[in-house]
Design an enzyme around this catalytic site. Structure first.
Site, PDB file in Angstrom:
ATOM      1  N   ARG A   1      -3.456  -2.561   1.286  1.00  0.00           N
ATOM      2  CA  ARG A   1      -3.556  -1.989   0.297  1.00  0.00           C
ATOM      3  C   ARG A   1      -1.684  -2.352  -0.180  1.00  0.00           C
ATOM      4  O   ARG A   1      -0.959  -1.860  -0.328  1.00  0.00           O
ATOM      5  CB  ARG A   1      -3.737  -1.372  -0.085  1.00  0.00           C
ATOM      6  CG  ARG A   1      -3.851  -0.445  -1.213  1.00  0.00           C
ATOM      7  CD  ARG A   1      -4.634   0.637  -1.688  1.00  0.00           C
ATOM      8  NE  ARG A   1      -4.479   0.576  -3.501  1.00  0.00           N
ATOM      9  CZ  ARG A   1      -3.800   1.330  -4.127  1.00  0.00           C
ATOM     10  NH1 ARG A   1      -3.200   1.907  -3.724  1.00  0.00           N
ATOM     11  NH2 ARG A   1      -4.113   1.716  -5.511  1.00  0.00           N
TER      12      ARG A   1
ATOM     13  N   HIS B   1      -0.608  -2.703 -10.377  1.00  0.00           N
ATOM     14  CA  HIS B   1       0.454  -0.855 -10.246  1.00  0.00           C
ATOM     15  C   HIS B   1       1.852  -1.214 -11.168  1.00  0.00           C
ATOM     16  O   HIS B   1       2.802  -0.833 -10.412  1.00  0.00           O
ATOM     17  CB  HIS B   1       0.877  -0.405  -8.475  1.00  0.00           C
ATOM     18  CG  HIS B   1       0.875   0.105  -7.926  1.00  0.00           C
ATOM     19  ND1 HIS B   1       0.140   0.711  -6.971  1.00  0.00           N
ATOM     20  CD2 HIS B   1       1.927   1.466  -8.420  1.00  0.00           C
ATOM     21  CE1 HIS B   1       0.899   2.291  -6.999  1.00  0.00           C
ATOM     22  NE2 HIS B   1       1.529   2.034  -7.070  1.00  0.00           N
TER      23      HIS B   1
ATOM     24  N   GLU C   1      -3.729   4.258 -10.869  1.00  0.00           N
ATOM     25  CA  GLU C   1      -3.591   4.996 -11.425  1.00  0.00           C
ATOM     26  C   GLU C   1      -3.344   5.355 -12.853  1.00  0.00           C
ATOM     27  O   GLU C   1      -2.031   5.171 -13.561  1.00  0.00           O
ATOM     28  CB  GLU C   1      -2.396   6.236 -10.740  1.00  0.00           C
ATOM     29  CG  GLU C   1      -2.449   6.731  -8.902  1.00  0.00           C
ATOM     30  CD  GLU C   1      -1.241   7.545  -8.611  1.00  0.00           C
ATOM     31  OE1 GLU C   1      -0.261   7.345  -8.928  1.00  0.00           O
ATOM     32  OE2 GLU C   1      -1.863   8.023  -7.215  1.00  0.00           O
TER      33      GLU C   1
ATOM     34  N   ASN D   1      -6.439   8.573  -5.013  1.00  0.00           N
ATOM     35  CA  ASN D   1      -5.312   8.920  -4.934  1.00  0.00           C
ATOM     36  C   ASN D   1      -4.740  10.623  -4.549  1.00  0.00           C
ATOM     37  O   ASN D   1      -4.972  10.844  -6.042  1.00  0.00           O
ATOM     38  CB  ASN D   1      -4.289   8.141  -5.182  1.00  0.00           C
ATOM     39  CG  ASN D   1      -4.250   7.001  -5.539  1.00  0.00           C
ATOM     40  OD1 ASN D   1      -4.974   6.154  -4.300  1.00  0.00           O
ATOM     41  ND2 ASN D   1      -3.538   5.719  -5.798  1.00  0.00           N
TER      42      ASN D   1
ATOM     43  N   TYR E   1      -2.641  13.804  -3.424  1.00  0.00           N
ATOM     44  CA  TYR E   1      -0.968  14.254  -3.205  1.00  0.00           C
ATOM     45  C   TYR E   1      -1.090  15.976  -2.830  1.00  0.00           C
ATOM     46  O   TYR E   1      -0.358  15.996  -2.117  1.00  0.00           O
ATOM     47  CB  TYR E   1       0.223  14.122  -3.736  1.00  0.00           C
ATOM     48  CG  TYR E   1       0.370  12.660  -3.687  1.00  0.00           C
ATOM     49  CD1 TYR E   1       0.697  11.961  -2.546  1.00  0.00           C
ATOM     50  CD2 TYR E   1      -0.244  11.402  -4.115  1.00  0.00           C
ATOM     51  CE1 TYR E   1       1.426   9.952  -2.145  1.00  0.00           C
ATOM     52  CE2 TYR E   1       0.012   9.737  -3.352  1.00  0.00           C
ATOM     53  CZ  TYR E   1       0.643   9.534  -2.952  1.00  0.00           C
ATOM     54  OH  TYR E   1       0.605   8.235  -2.834  1.00  0.00           O
TER      55      TYR E   1
ATOM     56  N   GLU F   1      -4.536   6.390  -1.812  1.00  0.00           N
ATOM     57  CA  GLU F   1      -3.314   6.592  -1.538  1.00  0.00           C
ATOM     58  C   GLU F   1      -3.598   8.056  -0.398  1.00  0.00           C
ATOM     59  O   GLU F   1      -4.204   8.434  -1.437  1.00  0.00           O
ATOM     60  CB  GLU F   1      -2.279   6.674  -2.285  1.00  0.00           C
ATOM     61  CG  GLU F   1      -1.674   5.499  -2.600  1.00  0.00           C
ATOM     62  CD  GLU F   1      -1.011   5.014  -3.768  1.00  0.00           C
ATOM     63  OE1 GLU F   1      -0.598   6.114  -4.232  1.00  0.00           O
ATOM     64  OE2 GLU F   1      -1.210   4.125  -4.414  1.00  0.00           O
TER      65      GLU F   1
HETATM   66  C1  GBH Z   1       1.510   7.750  -6.500  1.00  0.00           C
HETATM   67  O1  GBH Z   1       1.554   8.050  -7.491  1.00  0.00           O
HETATM   68  C2  GBH Z   1       1.588   5.958  -6.885  1.00  0.00           C
HETATM   69  O2  GBH Z   1       0.596   4.826  -5.981  1.00  0.00           O
HETATM   70  C3  GBH Z   1       2.951   5.721  -5.897  1.00  0.00           C
HETATM   71  O3  GBH Z   1       3.239   4.354  -6.242  1.00  0.00           O
HETATM   72  C4  GBH Z   1       3.797   6.096  -5.825  1.00  0.00           C
HETATM   73  O4  GBH Z   1       4.996   6.221  -5.006  1.00  0.00           O
HETATM   74  C5  GBH Z   1       3.495   7.513  -4.564  1.00  0.00           C
HETATM   75  O5  GBH Z   1       2.751   8.054  -5.421  1.00  0.00           O
HETATM   76  C6  GBH Z   1       4.604   8.719  -4.198  1.00  0.00           C
HETATM   77  O6  GBH Z   1       5.022   9.061  -5.943  1.00  0.00           O
HETATM   78  O7  GBH Z   1       3.571  17.674 -10.708  1.00  0.00           O
HETATM   79  O8  GBH Z   1       4.606  18.429  -8.894  1.00  0.00           O
HETATM   80  O9  GBH Z   1       1.804  19.387  -9.220  1.00  0.00           O
HETATM   81  C7  GBH Z   1       1.864  10.115  -7.751  1.00  0.00           C
HETATM   82  C8  GBH Z   1       1.796  10.270  -8.570  1.00  0.00           C
HETATM   83  C9  GBH Z   1       1.512  12.074  -9.937  1.00  0.00           C
HETATM   84  C10 GBH Z   1       1.780  12.668  -7.802  1.00  0.00           C
HETATM   85  C11 GBH Z   1       2.209  13.555 -10.792  1.00  0.00           C
HETATM   86  C12 GBH Z   1       1.842  13.732  -7.813  1.00  0.00           C
HETATM   87  C13 GBH Z   1       2.037  15.666  -9.766  1.00  0.00           C
HETATM   88  C14 GBH Z   1       2.856  15.994  -8.981  1.00  0.00           C
HETATM   89  N1  GBH Z   1       2.040  11.978  -8.648  1.00  0.00           N
HETATM   90  N2  GBH Z   1       1.275  14.355  -9.937  1.00  0.00           N
HETATM   91  S1  GBH Z   1       3.557  17.958  -9.566  1.00  0.00           S
END
Ligand code: GBH
Length: 475
Positions: free
Chosen positions: A83, A127, A172, A301, A303, A376
């Site tokens: 991707r 992106h 996103e 995505n 995290y 992701e």
């Molecule tokens: C992605 O965004 C992106 O698509 C990518 O480009 C990037 O490199 C990757 O993730 C890693 O960052 O406030 O502590 O609860 C991630 C977007 C937005 C994910 C904020 C985590 C909250 C963390 N992020 N979010 S927290």
């Protein structure tokens, strides 16, 4: 491992896509080559205090020149899909007008190289690298940007439509709207809650315009999608106030996108929560019909989960912002964010695979029958190369094992998950954090551009090759 029960191996469905993801500005470099115009991230990186260490994407990991080696490495690791994103300012340096042939040519060569190695190309049209000229004309808060995006989508589809089978319009858009125009931690760095809401709508509209353009140009077999960073929002306590905080943040992070996309309407509670800021008159007749055109799957995505409560606590929220800072949550000043306990990544994000499992189940419950793709998931840790030339990253193996286990459990529960893309293939430019955070399955020595697959890459490679997640993580 000793505290993990040895269970049966988990086999993923046949045809499940195993991949890795990157984004143009984070990996390509070659910022001034072949006619590429400046994007809002080029500008943001040059604005003092915005990006850690003053880093920028001028060179990044030089993927623009090293893509052949990088594809060979993907093939060696047994990846089934890659991707990547297309840089809008490479294709249209000012976001308008005819395509620059050299810009499109890079993506044609990249795609051909992938296909020659049996790797499925998955293209994302946007992106985060908006052409600076379009920002100068107002950027995403302006409706015209959505129209320009539709034209750009048509140019890319025409050039790559015969060889790219899977497409994503936006990555996103929550980040583009609310971090770009609300909290200002992403380009273009504005802090205006109304602009953030306008941007969200125009990103929704841009998606709709791009879907029409893609459908018109692509063969019927092509799959069209959008990727959202859906938030798994959890209450701090079971109080009614905390439940309302969850409702608000769910509206501002998830339903502001999934409402128009799947129901053709903005949620009523979102409109009333933000009524003091805007009457949403920027939503025009016909917009929502365009935004809600059917897609073939939803990219998700994930995290970290989001934990909220009602009321200002004065503490720094889990998203890092103080109540006094500009918030990415328009009209929700009285919601507090909390950092849950437990193991954290180098980003300070808690490791919690249950968030992914719950999120997938929830999307499935709300939208039964909708195919999903994890576009992701991954983690940054403090990786380094040992004198023997190896990168030991057991934390990442544990992270991946836990999250793939969550995906597998969701599939067992009946959720239709079609693939998983690790973020990221390579260590790269981590936006406002610069090169300080390493998300790659492959380590990059930024001085020499040498690639060193981390131990987790070998581990992931085995999972991808066999389609089986071992019972214990073996990290
Ligand atoms: C992605 O965004 C992106 O698509 C990518 O480009 C990037 O490199 C990757 O993730 C890693 O960052 O406030 O502590 O609860 C991630 C977007 C937005 C994910 C904020 C985590 C909250 C963390 N992020 N979010 S927290």
């Amino acid at each position: 491992p000793e505290n993990q029960p040895a269970g049966p191996d988990r086999r993923f469905p046949t045809g499940f896509l195993w991949g890795a993801a990157t984004a143009a500005y984070q990996v390509e470099g070659a910022a001034a080559e072949d006619g590429r115009g400046p994007s809002i991230w080029d500008t943001f990186c040059r604005t003092p205090g915005k990006v850690r260490n003053g880093d920028n994407g001028d060179t990044a990991v030089d993927h623009y020149h090293r893509y052949r080696d990088d594809v060979a490495l993907m093939a060696e690791l047994g990846l089934g899909a890659y991707r990547f994103s297309v840089s809008w300012p490479r294709v249209q340096p000012t976001g308008r007008g005819p395509a620059v042939p050299a810009g499109l040519d890079f993506y044609q060569r990249l795609t051909d190289e992938l296909l020659a190695h049996g790797i499925t190309p998955v293209a994302t049209l946007y992106h985060w690298d908006l052409p600076q000229a379009l920002q100068d004309a107002g950027g995403w808060p302006e409706r015209d940007t959505a129209e320009r995006f539709g034209e750009y989508a048509a140019l890319v589809a025409e050039a790559l439509g015969d060889r790219v089978p899977i497409w994503t319009t936006l990555n996103e858009p929550w980040c583009s709207a609310f971090l770009g125009y609300g909290s200002g931690v992403h380009a273009p760095g504005h802090t205006d809650p109304v602009a953030a809401l306008r941007a969200a709508h125009h990103l929704n509209l841009a998606h709709g315009r791009a879907v029409s353009a893609l459908r018109a140009a692509l063969p019927a077999t092509a799959q069209v999608s959008i990727t959202h960073n859906l938030h798994e929002v959890r209450p701090l306590t079971d109080s009614a106030g905390d439940a309302d905080a969850v409702r608000r943040i769910d509206a501002l992070s998830n339903r502001v996108f999934t409402g128009p996309l799947f129901d053709g309407a903005y949620p009523q509670d979102l409109l009333s929560d933000t009524a003091a800021l805007t009457d949403w008159a920027f939503v025009q007749d016909g917009d929502l019909a365009c935004v809600s055109a059917p897609i073939d799957f939803l990219g998700v995505n994930y995290y970290v989960p989001t934990v909220v409560s009602s009321g200002l606590t004065g503490e720094r929220g889990a998203d890092g912002h103080l109540p006094s800072d500009h918030s990415p949550w328009p009209g929700s000043d009285h919601v507090a964010f909390h950092r849950p306990p437990g193991e954290q990544t180098a980003m300070g994000w808690v490791v919690d695979p249950s968030g992914l499992h719950d999120l997938l189940r929830r999307v499935h419950r709300d939208r039964p029958g909708l195919p999903l793709m994890i576009t992701e998931n991954g983690a940054a840790f403090d990786d380094y190369v040992t004198p023997e030339g190896a990168v030991h990253d057991p934390e990442r193996i544990r992270y991946l094992h836990g999250h793939l286990d969550a995906v597998h459990r969701a599939i067992e529960d009946g959720v239709d998950v079609r693939g998983y893309f690790q973020w990221s293939l390579l260590d790269n430019f981590e936006w406002a954090y610069g090169y300080g955070k390493r998300f790659g399955m492959v380590y990059v020595d930024y001085l020499t551009q040498r690639r060193v697959p981390k131990a987790s890459a070998r581990w992931y490679s085995e999972v991808a090759r066999t389609g089986v997640l071992p019972a214990v993580d073996q990290g």
